[in-house]
Design a protein around this motif. Structure first.
Motif, PDB file in Angstrom:
ATOM      1  N   VAL A 145      40.481 -33.534   5.193  1.00  0.00           N
ATOM      2  CA  VAL A 145      40.860 -34.176   5.991  1.00  0.00           C
ATOM      3  C   VAL A 145      41.747 -35.637   5.800  1.00  0.00           C
ATOM      4  N   GLU A 146      41.208 -35.956   4.698  1.00  0.00           N
ATOM      5  CA  GLU A 146      41.963 -37.153   4.121  1.00  0.00           C
ATOM      6  C   GLU A 146      43.432 -36.883   3.702  1.00  0.00           C
ATOM      7  N   LEU A 147      43.333 -35.752   2.842  1.00  0.00           N
ATOM      8  CA  LEU A 147      44.586 -35.275   2.251  1.00  0.00           C
ATOM      9  C   LEU A 147      45.550 -34.881   3.325  1.00  0.00           C
ATOM     10  N   ALA A 148      45.174 -34.192   4.409  1.00  0.00           N
ATOM     11  CA  ALA A 148      46.176 -34.128   5.420  1.00  0.00           C
ATOM     12  C   ALA A 148      46.694 -35.337   6.193  1.00  0.00           C
ATOM     13  N   VAL A 149      45.678 -36.414   6.301  1.00  0.00           N
ATOM     14  CA  VAL A 149      46.077 -37.464   7.275  1.00  0.00           C
ATOM     15  C   VAL A 149      47.142 -38.145   6.319  1.00  0.00           C
ATOM     16  N   ARG A 150      46.875 -38.307   4.862  1.00  0.00           N
ATOM     17  CA  ARG A 150      47.670 -39.026   3.943  1.00  0.00           C
ATOM     18  C   ARG A 150      49.009 -38.320   4.062  1.00  0.00           C
ATOM     19  N   TYR A 151      49.136 -37.235   3.955  1.00  0.00           N
ATOM     20  CA  TYR A 151      50.434 -36.445   3.707  1.00  0.00           C
ATOM     21  C   TYR A 151      51.149 -36.940   5.219  1.00  0.00           C
ATOM     22  N   ALA A 152      50.428 -36.512   6.245  1.00  0.00           N
ATOM     23  CA  ALA A 152      50.930 -36.664   7.547  1.00  0.00           C
ATOM     24  C   ALA A 152      51.755 -37.865   7.821  1.00  0.00           C
TER      25      ALA A 152
ATOM     26  N   ASP B  31      44.018 -25.444   7.892  1.00  0.00           N
ATOM     27  CA  ASP B  31      44.774 -26.500   8.346  1.00  0.00           C
ATOM     28  C   ASP B  31      45.641 -27.430   7.578  1.00  0.00           C
ATOM     29  N   CYS B  32      44.831 -27.876   6.668  1.00  0.00           N
ATOM     30  CA  CYS B  32      45.308 -29.075   5.518  1.00  0.00           C
ATOM     31  C   CYS B  32      46.657 -28.229   5.120  1.00  0.00           C
ATOM     32  N   LEU B  33      46.628 -27.146   4.624  1.00  0.00           N
ATOM     33  CA  LEU B  33      47.696 -26.055   4.344  1.00  0.00           C
ATOM     34  C   LEU B  33      48.999 -26.096   5.227  1.00  0.00           C
ATOM     35  N   GLN B  34      48.436 -26.015   6.620  1.00  0.00           N
ATOM     36  CA  GLN B  34      49.567 -26.059   7.644  1.00  0.00           C
ATOM     37  C   GLN B  34      49.930 -27.686   7.658  1.00  0.00           C
ATOM     38  N   VAL B  35      49.559 -28.606   7.660  1.00  0.00           N
ATOM     39  CA  VAL B  35      50.081 -29.843   7.632  1.00  0.00           C
ATOM     40  C   VAL B  35      50.988 -29.924   6.667  1.00  0.00           C
ATOM     41  N   HIS B  36      50.569 -29.753   5.238  1.00  0.00           N
ATOM     42  CA  HIS B  36      51.541 -29.580   3.944  1.00  0.00           C
ATOM     43  C   HIS B  36      52.836 -28.787   4.288  1.00  0.00           C
TER      44      HIS B  36
ATOM     45  N   ALA C 164      53.144 -38.347  13.518  1.00  0.00           N
ATOM     46  CA  ALA C 164      53.500 -38.922  14.925  1.00  0.00           C
ATOM     47  C   ALA C 164      53.741 -37.529  15.930  1.00  0.00           C
ATOM     48  N   PHE C 165      53.850 -36.356  15.400  1.00  0.00           N
ATOM     49  CA  PHE C 165      54.085 -35.159  16.318  1.00  0.00           C
ATOM     50  C   PHE C 165      52.850 -34.767  16.775  1.00  0.00           C
ATOM     51  N   GLN C 166      52.835 -34.400  18.058  1.00  0.00           N
ATOM     52  CA  GLN C 166      51.665 -33.993  18.752  1.00  0.00           C
ATOM     53  C   GLN C 166      50.892 -32.745  17.855  1.00  0.00           C
ATOM     54  N   ALA C 167      51.672 -31.726  17.614  1.00  0.00           N
ATOM     55  CA  ALA C 167      51.072 -30.658  16.867  1.00  0.00           C
ATOM     56  C   ALA C 167      50.295 -30.950  15.676  1.00  0.00           C
ATOM     57  N   VAL C 168      50.753 -31.860  14.908  1.00  0.00           N
ATOM     58  CA  VAL C 168      50.116 -32.362  13.274  1.00  0.00           C
ATOM     59  C   VAL C 168      48.877 -32.982  13.980  1.00  0.00           C
ATOM     60  N   LYS C 169      48.935 -33.942  14.850  1.00  0.00           N
ATOM     61  CA  LYS C 169      47.927 -34.979  15.216  1.00  0.00           C
ATOM     62  C   LYS C 169      46.685 -33.765  15.803  1.00  0.00           C
ATOM     63  N   HIS C 170      47.024 -32.882  16.415  1.00  0.00           N
ATOM     64  CA  HIS C 170      45.934 -31.827  16.913  1.00  0.00           C
ATOM     65  C   HIS C 170      45.426 -31.253  15.789  1.00  0.00           C
ATOM     66  N   LEU C 171      45.995 -30.629  14.991  1.00  0.00           N
ATOM     67  CA  LEU C 171      45.559 -30.270  13.391  1.00  0.00           C
ATOM     68  C   LEU C 171      44.576 -31.167  12.785  1.00  0.00           C
ATOM     69  N   CYS C 172      45.060 -32.288  12.661  1.00  0.00           N
ATOM     70  CA  CYS C 172      44.097 -33.392  12.061  1.00  0.00           C
ATOM     71  C   CYS C 172      42.845 -33.657  12.847  1.00  0.00           C
ATOM     72  N   ALA C 173      43.011 -33.800  14.077  1.00  0.00           N
ATOM     73  CA  ALA C 173      41.788 -34.013  14.894  1.00  0.00           C
ATOM     74  C   ALA C 173      40.866 -32.815  14.861  1.00  0.00           C
ATOM     75  N   ARG C 174      41.228 -31.659  15.013  1.00  0.00           N
ATOM     76  CA  ARG C 174      40.436 -30.545  14.771  1.00  0.00           C
ATOM     77  C   ARG C 174      39.881 -30.435  13.518  1.00  0.00           C
TER      78      ARG C 174
END
Length: 303
Positions: free
Chosen positions: A179-186, A249-254, A198-208
């Protein structure tokens, strides 16, 4: 019932985090991957001196005298940094195998199916066995979890509930870290003139990811307090899911960057895959939970 850590427990967790971040940060993790040295004997002894393995031994036996609630906090921190080695088996062997409590011995266990054993080449002893068996190397999905297939299997069923819970704590720690890695990269990666966070799709991934990780952590804490078999089964199920799906999901964010060897995200996913098969698989956890629920329903008084 209040499952919030006490002040002493928070201090214990902070102390372990400081030790591990100082001794096994990202550089040490990548060095383990590059060199193939997956068990640092010096660090193992430091963990022993800090009481990592003797945490639940009574003080009269040279241990720290704490319980499962404290153990899951410690193992959660080890999961955050992807500390390799048979941590669970050595912890369970404290007081049983000489040197395990002090960290001078590395103990592994038959905690996988199909006759597979992790870290056999690095181990001094096998939990529940008089001696280490010979084994044939098997390719592992995780570069930091070497596998061997052994002809004889030592029974560790009596250790399985605690082993499953401690492994769940490792998984929860890994899930929280992704979670930390995804939020930092985002927050760092920009597209179209703004961070991708700032994009909703990424926000939803991190929230899940956050929801799964926090639910898993809560389940692990609850099971550590109650020691209920059904709670432990549920904790392992939720923690395995949080670690595996969280890493995906973290891979998806990256994006494409997450699939490169230099990124750490793939290491979390590969370790989560292996841990999901240790001590109690998803199928075994589901069956165990179903049995406990059925037993509870049949034993409840009818009105």
């Amino acid at each position: 019932m209040d499952f919030q850590p006490t002040e002493d427990q928070r201090e214990l967790r902070a102390g372990v985090r400081e030790l591990l971040e100082g001794r096994y940060g990202r550089e040490a993790l990548r060095a383990s991957v590059d060199t193939g040295v997956v068990v640092d004997r010096g660090l193992w002894r430091e963990l022993g001196a800090a009481g990592f393995f003797a945490l639940r031994l009574p003080e009269s036996a040279g241990g720290v005298g704490l319980g499962l609630a404290e153990a899951v906090l410690v193992f959660e921190e080890a999961g955050r940094v992807l500390l390799p080695g048979p941590l669970v088996a050595t912890h369970l062997a404290a007081g049983v195998v000489p040197g395990a409590a002090e960290g001078t011995a590395v103990v592994t266990a038959c905690d996988l199916g199909d006759g597979l054993v992790t870290y056999l080449g690095e181990a001094d002893a096998l939990l529940g066995a008089a001696e280490l068996p010979a084994g044939s190397p098997v390719r592992s999905a995780d570069p930091l979890t070497p596998l061997h297939r052994v002809p004889s299997y030592a029974d560790v069923s009596s250790y399985a509930p605690e082993g499953a819970l401690l492994t769940a704590a490792l998984q929860a720690g890994s899930a929280l870290r992704t979670v930390e890695l995804a939020v930092r990269y985002a927050g760092e990666r920009e597209q179209f003139g703004q961070p991708i966070g700032a994009f909703q799709a990424v926000k939803h991934l991190c929230a899940r990811m956050l929801v799964r990780a926090e639910v898993a952590r809560t389940a692990v804490y609850a099971a550590a307090v109650t020691s209920d078999p059904g709670e432990i089964a549920a904790a392992k199920l939720l923690a395995d899911e949080a670690a595996v799906l969280g890493a995906r999901d973290c891979l998806q964010v990256h994006g494409g960057m997450g699939f490169t060897w230099e990124a750490d995200v793939h290491l979390h996913l590969k370790r989560a895959w292996v841990r999901a098969e240790q001590w109690r698989t998803a199928t075994e956890a589901e069956e165990g939970l179903a049995e406990e629920l059925l037993r509870s329903s049949t034993s409840s008084p009818t009105r």
